[in-house]
Design an enzyme around this catalytic site. Sequence first.
Site, PDB file in Angstrom:
ATOM      1  N   GLU A   1      -3.338   0.831  -6.483  1.00 49.15           N
ATOM      2  CA  GLU A   1      -2.352  -0.196  -6.788  1.00 49.15           C
ATOM      3  C   GLU A   1      -2.074  -0.162  -8.283  1.00 49.15           C
ATOM      4  OE1 GLU A   1      -0.522  -1.640  -4.877  1.00 49.15           O
ATOM      5  OE2 GLU A   1      -1.512  -2.098  -2.974  1.00 49.15           O
TER       6      GLU A   1
ATOM      7  N   CYS B   1       0.880  -1.176   0.000  1.00 47.77           N
ATOM      8  CA  CYS B   1       0.000   0.000   0.000  1.00 47.77           C
ATOM      9  C   CYS B   1       0.907   1.212   0.000  1.00 47.77           C
ATOM     10  CB  CYS B   1      -0.917  -0.001   1.219  1.00 47.77           C
ATOM     11  SG  CYS B   1      -1.984   1.455   1.320  1.00 47.77           S
TER      12      CYS B   1
END
Length: 252
Positions: A111, A2
């Site tokens: 992402e 993340c």
Amino acid sequence: MCGRFTLTAAPEAIAAMFRLGSIDPFPPRYNIAPSQPILIVIGGADERPDTGLRQRSAMLVRWGLIPGWVKDLKGFPLLFNARSETVAEKNAFRAALRYRRCLVPASGFYEWRRRGEAKPQPYFLTSRGEAAFAFAGIEETWLSPDGSEIDTAAILTKPASGALASIHERMPVVIHSDDHDAWLNCREIDPAAAMTLARRLGGDVFEAVPVSDRVNSVANIGPDIQEAVAGEAPLAESPQPQGEDGAQFRLF
């Protein structure tokens, strides 16, 4: 992993969702990056007499944990993620997991999908039907040699599942709202029990939308970076098993 996330829910909504008595106003943030300040929620030791629930409070910390034993930051890596599989074993994270677990409010995260030599395609991921959710975090206050203190935190990650697995091999750990109290209760819930909470939610709770590569730059902080791009369809569910048991304002 993340490496970028958002917090765009209204402060009042975050205060209600995380049972915070009050919270300072903050602007919506669409592209939060490591080393920037992030909002975290911590649990207190005392219970509120009116509800019997443990006190909670919010604070701003640097996204990038600095272990207490670090003497010199020069050359020390930016620890903004911690692998849930090994967090209890690593010297950098072990004490924080045992004594200083926290929640990191978020509205979504990004992402990047890599396919061969093609340019990575960023995706914006949000929780289905929810304005905000909580990453599992760990917090540490670092005391510098000059006596100043820096509050820091890292976000836990785990192997990706659901549709998210076709984008990236890792995903942030999300703590279910029913488990917030247990995750924050470092006095009575040990690391082994706490880590069972980290396995409850899989990648199937997220909806993925392809977005522009403008998100790659931390200088781009407006809501337009979340707009879907043409030519890339949102991901379908993965067939693998689902679920499991003006930069932005800176402080550092």
